[in-house]
Write a protein that holds these residues in place. Sequence first.
Motif, mmCIF file in Angstrom:
data_model
loop_
_atom_site.group_PDB
_atom_site.id
_atom_site.type_symbol
_atom_site.label_atom_id
_atom_site.label_comp_id
_atom_site.label_asym_id
_atom_site.label_seq_id
_atom_site.Cartn_x
_atom_site.Cartn_y
_atom_site.Cartn_z
ATOM 1 N N SER A 22 0.825 -1.210 0.000
ATOM 2 C CA SER A 22 0.000 0.000 0.000
ATOM 3 C C SER A 22 0.859 1.260 0.000
ATOM 4 O O SER A 22 0.450 2.289 -0.516
ATOM 5 N N GLN A 23 2.071 1.187 0.564
ATOM 6 C CA GLN A 23 2.921 2.391 0.579
ATOM 7 C C GLN A 23 3.773 2.530 -0.678
ATOM 8 O O GLN A 23 4.353 3.583 -0.932
ATOM 9 N N THR A 24 3.858 1.431 -1.445
ATOM 10 C CA THR A 24 4.693 1.444 -2.648
ATOM 11 C C THR A 24 4.251 2.519 -3.643
ATOM 12 O O THR A 24 5.081 3.210 -4.225
ATOM 13 N N ALA A 25 2.921 2.710 -3.800
ATOM 14 C CA ALA A 25 2.405 3.703 -4.749
ATOM 15 C C ALA A 25 2.951 5.098 -4.425
ATOM 16 O O ALA A 25 3.416 5.813 -5.310
ATOM 17 N N GLY A 26 2.920 5.470 -3.136
ATOM 18 C CA GLY A 26 3.424 6.772 -2.711
ATOM 19 C C GLY A 26 4.904 6.940 -3.043
ATOM 20 O O GLY A 26 5.323 7.981 -3.541
ATOM 21 N N PHE A 27 5.684 5.887 -2.778
ATOM 22 C CA PHE A 27 7.118 5.943 -3.081
ATOM 23 C C PHE A 27 7.353 6.098 -4.585
ATOM 24 O O PHE A 27 8.204 6.872 -5.006
ATOM 25 N N GLN A 28 6.567 5.352 -5.376
ATOM 26 C CA GLN A 28 6.732 5.427 -6.835
ATOM 27 C C GLN A 28 6.458 6.846 -7.346
ATOM 28 O O GLN A 28 7.151 7.331 -8.235
ATOM 29 N N THR A 29 5.438 7.526 -6.757
ATOM 30 C CA THR A 29 5.147 8.904 -7.167
ATOM 31 C C THR A 29 6.338 9.810 -6.886
ATOM 32 O O THR A 29 6.744 10.602 -7.742
ATOM 33 N N GLU A 30 6.913 9.680 -5.675
ATOM 34 C CA GLU A 30 8.064 10.535 -5.324
ATOM 35 C C GLU A 30 9.255 10.247 -6.228
ATOM 36 O O GLU A 30 9.955 11.157 -6.657
ATOM 37 N N LEU A 31 9.482 8.951 -6.531
ATOM 38 C CA LEU A 31 10.580 8.588 -7.426
ATOM 39 C C LEU A 31 10.332 9.166 -8.817
ATOM 40 O O LEU A 31 11.261 9.619 -9.486
ATOM 41 N N GLY A 32 9.052 9.156 -9.222
ATOM 42 C CA GLY A 32 8.689 9.705 -10.529
ATOM 43 C C GLY A 32 9.085 11.175 -10.646
ATOM 44 O O GLY A 32 9.545 11.621 -11.692
ATOM 45 N N LYS A 33 8.928 11.930 -9.526
ATOM 46 C CA LYS A 33 9.280 13.360 -9.544
ATOM 47 C C LYS A 33 10.781 13.541 -9.776
ATOM 48 O O LYS A 33 11.201 14.364 -10.587
ATOM 49 N N ILE A 34 11.599 12.758 -9.043
ATOM 50 C CA ILE A 34 13.056 12.862 -9.218
ATOM 51 C C ILE A 34 13.424 12.459 -10.644
ATOM 52 O O ILE A 34 14.201 13.130 -11.323
ATOM 53 N N SER A 35 12.805 11.378 -11.105
ATOM 54 C CA SER A 35 13.062 10.871 -12.450
ATOM 55 C C SER A 35 12.734 11.951 -13.494
ATOM 56 O O SER A 35 13.468 12.143 -14.461
ATOM 57 N N GLY A 36 11.631 12.694 -13.270
ATOM 58 C CA GLY A 36 11.234 13.761 -14.174
ATOM 59 C C GLY A 36 12.273 14.873 -14.236
ATOM 60 O O GLY A 36 12.588 15.378 -15.313
ATOM 61 N N ARG A 37 12.825 15.223 -13.048
ATOM 62 C CA ARG A 37 13.845 16.289 -13.029
ATOM 63 C C ARG A 37 15.108 15.859 -13.754
ATOM 64 O O ARG A 37 15.740 16.641 -14.450
ATOM 65 N N ILE A 38 15.476 14.563 -13.599
ATOM 66 C CA ILE A 38 16.655 14.055 -14.308
ATOM 67 C C ILE A 38 16.410 14.120 -15.816
ATOM 68 O O ILE A 38 17.273 14.574 -16.578
ATOM 69 N N ALA A 39 15.210 13.713 -16.246
ATOM 70 C CA ALA A 39 14.881 13.724 -17.673
ATOM 71 C C ALA A 39 14.977 15.146 -18.228
ATOM 72 O O ALA A 39 15.457 15.366 -19.342
ATOM 73 N N GLU A 40 14.523 16.142 -17.428
ATOM 74 C CA GLU A 40 14.583 17.539 -17.845
ATOM 75 C C GLU A 40 16.031 17.980 -18.087
ATOM 76 O O GLU A 40 16.340 18.578 -19.105
ATOM 77 N N ILE A 41 16.911 17.623 -17.101
ATOM 78 C CA ILE A 41 18.326 17.979 -17.240
ATOM 79 C C ILE A 41 18.906 17.324 -18.484
ATOM 80 O O ILE A 41 19.602 17.957 -19.280
ATOM 81 N N GLU A 42 18.560 16.029 -18.685
ATOM 82 C CA GLU A 42 19.116 15.318 -19.828
ATOM 83 C C GLU A 42 18.645 15.916 -21.150
ATOM 84 O O GLU A 42 19.429 16.035 -22.094
ATOM 85 N N SER A 43 17.366 16.340 -21.201
ATOM 86 C CA SER A 43 16.900 16.890 -22.476
ATOM 87 C C SER A 43 17.542 18.252 -22.729
ATOM 88 O O SER A 43 17.819 18.609 -23.860
ATOM 89 N N LYS A 44 17.795 19.016 -21.631
ATOM 90 C CA LYS A 44 18.510 20.280 -21.789
ATOM 91 C C LYS A 44 19.894 20.037 -22.368
ATOM 92 O O LYS A 44 20.348 20.735 -23.264
ATOM 93 N N LEU A 45 20.571 18.996 -21.797
ATOM 94 C CA LEU A 45 21.913 18.671 -22.282
ATOM 95 C C LEU A 45 21.862 18.290 -23.755
ATOM 96 O O LEU A 45 22.715 18.690 -24.546
ATOM 97 N N ASN A 46 20.838 17.486 -24.134
ATOM 98 C CA ASN A 46 20.715 17.072 -25.522
ATOM 99 C C ASN A 46 20.483 18.258 -26.448
ATOM 100 O O ASN A 46 21.055 18.326 -27.528
ATOM 101 N N ARG A 47 19.623 19.204 -25.965
ATOM 102 C CA ARG A 47 19.369 20.393 -26.776
ATOM 103 C C ARG A 47 20.661 21.175 -26.985
ATOM 104 O O ARG A 47 20.950 21.648 -28.071
ATOM 105 N N ARG A 48 21.447 21.253 -25.884
ATOM 106 C CA ARG A 48 22.714 21.976 -25.979
ATOM 107 C C ARG A 48 23.623 21.305 -27.009
ATOM 108 O O ARG A 48 24.259 21.947 -27.813
ATOM 109 N N LYS A 49 23.640 19.949 -26.956
ATOM 110 C CA LYS A 49 24.452 19.193 -27.920
ATOM 111 C C LYS A 49 23.988 19.490 -29.343
ATOM 112 O O LYS A 49 24.777 19.682 -30.248
ATOM 113 N N LEU A 50 22.653 19.528 -29.525
ATOM 114 C CA LEU A 50 22.059 19.765 -30.837
ATOM 115 C C LEU A 50 22.479 21.132 -31.360
ATOM 116 O O LEU A 50 22.877 21.296 -32.507
ATOM 117 N N TRP A 51 22.376 22.156 -30.457
ATOM 118 C CA TRP A 51 22.795 23.506 -30.822
ATOM 119 C C TRP A 51 24.258 23.531 -31.198
ATOM 120 O O TRP A 51 24.638 24.130 -32.196
#
Length: 276
Positions: free
Chosen positions: A221-250
């Motif tokens: 029952s607590q796993t769902a809550g943990f997965q949501t929090e992990l999803g937030k961190i995962s989202g921030r990492i994805a944002e940084i990575e896409s910024k890096l990719n955009r920079r590479k593209l530029w």
Amino acid sequence: MTGTGEAQCTTWRCLPPIFFLVALIAWVSPAAAQTEETVCIQCHGSQPGQLGAPVREWRTSIHAANGISCHNCHGGDPTDVAMAMSPERGFLGVPDEKSIPGFCGRCHVGVKEDYLASAHGRALGKGGPQCVTCHGNHAVQKASPDLINPKDCSRCHDYGRAEEIKSAVLETDRRITELERQLLSLRHIGIATAEMDGELFALRNRFHRLFHSVDVEKVRSQTAGFQTELGKISGRIAEIESKLNRRKLWGGAMVALLVGCGILSLLIYRSYRKEI
Ligand code: HEC
Ligand code: HEC
Ligand code: HEC
Ligand code: HEC
Ligand code: HEC
């Protein structure tokens, strides 16, 4: 910015802050804590058999790596050979089976609470396992679901219920490990990840302590809550990575543009020469 800072630091005025910085680094660095040789380690290290073994086992432990030494667990005075094991100096001796959760729980408060409220905690002193049964005493290592295995968990009951709780923690644990790996590779290329590291570390500890409830329903029952929090961190990492990719593209586009300009000016130059 750094250029002017360095220039200023050639003057005598910068020496005291530098000494202070070096002292501070030496003081906070875990390596310094790790190598501190107390009288406990010196004397026990030279003892044979059961009195010397704790030192050898402890040296490879996660406690040694984090500066937790003999006296942090057993009490006593680590600086005075004669009085080291005196109760007046807070020496606690060896805890018996029943007092081990309280002994370890002075630092691992949350784990102790979850454990004491569990089926295992209720069976303490009546054939149930305590901290040392599962983690060992001196050679304690970083915790992982590998601790849940047929060899260690079928000594007192069948493995079936252990396996159920293992499958409940495994998916979340894998995700935590994956995020730790991603943050590490961002750190390697110089991205500041301290804040996310801290969040993930706290989350990992909260999640791993949950195991001690040995309650499959609670873990699920607590796993769902943990997965949501992990999803937030995962989202921030994805944002940084896409910024890096955009920079590479530029960067790529700029290189292509420069090469294009080069070729163009060469062509213009050649046709201009022909005309002459
Ligand atoms: C000068 C040597 C010496 C020093 C210093 C020393 N010990 Fe001991 N320790 C011993 C010997 C010998 C024994 C076994 C006999 C006894 O219990 O007194 C022992 C026993 C122990 C035991 C088992 C006690 C029991 O009741 O079975 C623990 C735990 C322990 N030491 C921890 C420590 C800690 C922690 C320190 C530092 C704060 C320390 N020792 C410093 C020599 C030493
Ligand atoms: C993480 C806490 C912790 C640390 C750090 C620790 N001990 Fe222990 N030690 C214990 C516990 C718990 C026991 C009781 C073990 C049991 O019941 O299985 C114990 C037992 C002992 C004993 C009794 C003999 C034995 O092996 O059971 C001695 C001697 C001892 N420790 C010495 C040391 C010395 C010396 C150090 C430093 C190198 C040290 N301990 C570091 C927790 C610790
Ligand atoms: C039945 C075996 C068992 C017992 C008893 C047990 N643990 Fe654990 N412990 C585990 C397992 C398995 C994990 C890892 C769970 C995971 O990976 O999700 C763990 C994880 C941990 C962690 C890491 C999580 C965190 O919060 O940092 C600590 C610390 C810990 N245990 C300390 C203790 C202490 C202290 C006790 C006694 C009060 C204790 N354990 C009792 C099996 C046990
Ligand atoms: C004086 C404080 C203290 C005591 C007492 C103590 N620990 Fe720890 N323990 C720490 C610290 C600090 C760490 C490293 C930081 C972390 O991982 O939480 C640690 C780490 C651990 C880990 C690994 C956690 C992880 O993140 O994977 C386990 C398991 C553990 N301890 C079990 C025990 C057991 C079992 C006992 C009792 C025999 C005990 N500890 C006693 C302070 C303590
Ligand atoms: C030293 C004996 C012992 C060991 C080792 C042990 N257990 Fe247990 N376990 C018990 C006892 C006693 C109970 C409570 C009585 C019962 O339900 O049989 C229990 C109950 C459980 C329960 C049921 C909890 C509930 O609320 O119904 C689970 C799940 C469980 N253990 C998992 C594990 C896992 C996982 C391990 C290995 C990391 C493990 N056990 C190792 C003795 C042990």
